[in-house]
Motif scaffolding. Structure first.
Motif, PDB file in Angstrom:
ATOM      1  N   GLY A   1       0.834  -1.189   0.000  1.00 45.23           N
ATOM      2  CA  GLY A   1       0.000   0.000   0.000  1.00 45.23           C
ATOM      3  C   GLY A   1       0.871   1.242   0.000  1.00 45.23           C
ATOM      4  N   PRO A   2       0.241   2.397  -0.128  1.00 41.12           N
ATOM      5  CA  PRO A   2      -1.205   2.622  -0.157  1.00 41.12           C
ATOM      6  C   PRO A   2      -1.842   2.065  -1.427  1.00 41.12           C
ATOM      7  CG  PRO A   2      -0.044   4.640  -0.702  1.00 41.12           C
ATOM      8  CD  PRO A   2       1.005   3.650  -0.281  1.00 41.12           C
TER       9      PRO A   2
ATOM     10  N   SER B   1       6.556  -0.392  -0.311  1.00 40.80           N
ATOM     11  CA  SER B   1       5.503   0.602  -0.505  1.00 40.80           C
ATOM     12  C   SER B   1       5.100   0.672  -1.978  1.00 40.80           C
ATOM     13  CB  SER B   1       5.986   1.980  -0.045  1.00 40.80           C
ATOM     14  OG  SER B   1       5.127   3.004  -0.503  1.00 40.80           O
TER      15      SER B   1
ATOM     16  N   TYR C   1      -1.351  10.659  -2.369  1.00 38.30           N
ATOM     17  CA  TYR C   1      -0.337   9.879  -1.672  1.00 38.30           C
ATOM     18  C   TYR C   1       0.961  10.076  -2.435  1.00 38.30           C
ATOM     19  CZ  TYR C   1      -4.490   7.635   0.246  1.00 38.30           C
ATOM     20  OH  TYR C   1      -5.695   7.406   0.853  1.00 38.30           O
TER      21      TYR C   1
ATOM     22  N   GLU D   1       3.209   9.256   2.430  1.00 37.34           N
ATOM     23  CA  GLU D   1       2.221   9.918   3.287  1.00 37.34           C
ATOM     24  C   GLU D   1       1.103  10.476   2.427  1.00 37.34           C
ATOM     25  OE1 GLU D   1       0.243  10.209   5.838  1.00 37.34           O
ATOM     26  OE2 GLU D   1       2.103  10.130   7.032  1.00 37.34           O
ATOM     27  N   ARG D   2      -0.015  10.807   3.051  1.00 35.34           N
ATOM     28  CA  ARG D   2      -1.147  11.439   2.363  1.00 35.34           C
ATOM     29  C   ARG D   2      -1.050  12.946   2.587  1.00 35.34           C
ATOM     30  NH1 ARG D   2      -7.161  11.364   4.456  1.00 35.34           N
ATOM     31  NH2 ARG D   2      -5.999  10.915   6.329  1.00 35.34           N
TER      32      ARG D   2
ATOM     33  N   GLN E   1       0.108  -0.787   4.509  1.00 33.61           N
ATOM     34  CA  GLN E   1       0.395   0.640   4.685  1.00 33.61           C
ATOM     35  C   GLN E   1      -0.750   1.407   4.018  1.00 33.61           C
ATOM     36  OE1 GLN E   1       3.530   2.839   2.319  1.00 33.61           O
ATOM     37  NE2 GLN E   1       4.591   2.774   4.280  1.00 33.61           N
ATOM     38  N   TYR E   2      -1.815   1.658   4.791  1.00 32.47           N
ATOM     39  CA  TYR E   2      -3.001   2.276   4.212  1.00 32.47           C
ATOM     40  C   TYR E   2      -2.915   3.805   4.137  1.00 32.47           C
ATOM     41  CZ  TYR E   2      -5.417  -2.209   4.641  1.00 32.47           C
ATOM     42  OH  TYR E   2      -5.804  -3.514   4.526  1.00 32.47           O
ATOM     43  N   LEU E   3      -2.340   4.444   5.172  1.00 36.89           N
ATOM     44  CA  LEU E   3      -2.179   5.898   5.261  1.00 36.89           C
ATOM     45  C   LEU E   3      -3.495   6.652   5.433  1.00 36.89           C
ATOM     46  CD1 LEU E   3       0.625   6.586   2.611  1.00 36.89           C
ATOM     47  CD2 LEU E   3       0.832   5.961   5.022  1.00 36.89           C
ATOM     48  N   ARG E   4      -4.604   5.946   5.554  1.00 36.79           N
ATOM     49  CA  ARG E   4      -5.875   6.583   5.909  1.00 36.79           C
ATOM     50  C   ARG E   4      -6.793   5.519   6.480  1.00 36.79           C
ATOM     51  NH1 ARG E   4     -10.290   5.741   2.470  1.00 36.79           N
ATOM     52  NH2 ARG E   4      -9.794   4.810   0.447  1.00 36.79           N
TER      53      ARG E   4
END
Length: 208
Positions: free
Chosen positions: A65-66, A94, A118, A132-133, A192-195
């Motif tokens: 992810g993301p 990632s 992202y 990161e978002r 690794q969703y980041l949200r």
């Protein structure tokens, strides 16, 4: 070293076999959903076509992810399960790093998401901007001068990047080489969703 790489994080179901940096075989099928049903047969077809036995695989690499919540979980579950069955290490990469690619120079990956982006940037294997978002303008401000941006949202960086490459999903052979270049972690990779997920369980609870 023979590496099996798997990517279902975005809009493709893909796998590749790479031996000592050289691509033996790669398959990628565009799809928005249905990764869970297609992934195992696709990997089996890949292995048979390349004439490589699962026992000969030294490492399994997967995007963490993301990306799509379902797609990320499908790829990770399959990769971790296969690694456990074979007794081989599983390495997570990632999706943004896989999109950014490999080699010298400034590279970045970009994926659009709900009015934001992202984003991550790299140079010679060093992380300059961690995945990161960001608000779009913030991500554009963080883009290093001279960077090449790759990914579904690369177009939004056209006037601040040295070059862009709009691509829906990572190159899965590149993913394999990136994963081959790092030491496996002590524990299996995690998403690794980041949200937070959009889905809700009964009672409005967020899925784990």
């Amino acid at each position: 070293m023979i590496v099996l790489a798997i990517d279902t994080a975005l809009t493709a179901c893909a796998a590749a076999l790479v031996r000592d940096g050289q691509t033996l075989a790669a398959m990628s099928e565009p799809m928005e959903r249905g990764h869970a049903e297609r992934l195992a047969p696709l990997v089996d077809e890949l292995m048979r076509g390349a004439g490589v036995a699962f026992a000969d695989v030294d490492r399994i690499v997967v995007t963490v992810g993301p990306g799509s919540f379902t797609g990320v979980r499908v790829g990770l579950s399959f990769a971790r399960g296969l690694a456990l069955a074979l007794g081989k290490p599983c390495v997570g990469v990632s999706t943004l790093e896989a999109l950014a690619g490999e080699g010298p120079g400034l590279r970045a990956g970009a994926i659009a998401g709900a009015g934001e982006v992202y984003f991550a940037a790299y140079r010679h294997g060093e992380t300059l901007v961690a995945p990161e978002r960001f608000a779009l303008e913030r991500a554009r401000a963080l883009a290093p001068a001279g960077v090449t941006v790759r990914g579904p949202a690369a177009e939004t960086f056209r006037d601040v990047a040295a070059a862009i490459e709009v691509r829906a999903s990572p190159d899965v052979a590149t993913l394999a080489r990136l994963g081959a270049a790092r030491e496996p972690a002590a524990h299996p990779p995690k998403p690794q969703y980041l949200r937070a997920p959009d889905a809700r369980l009964p009672g409005g609870k967020t899925p784990p």
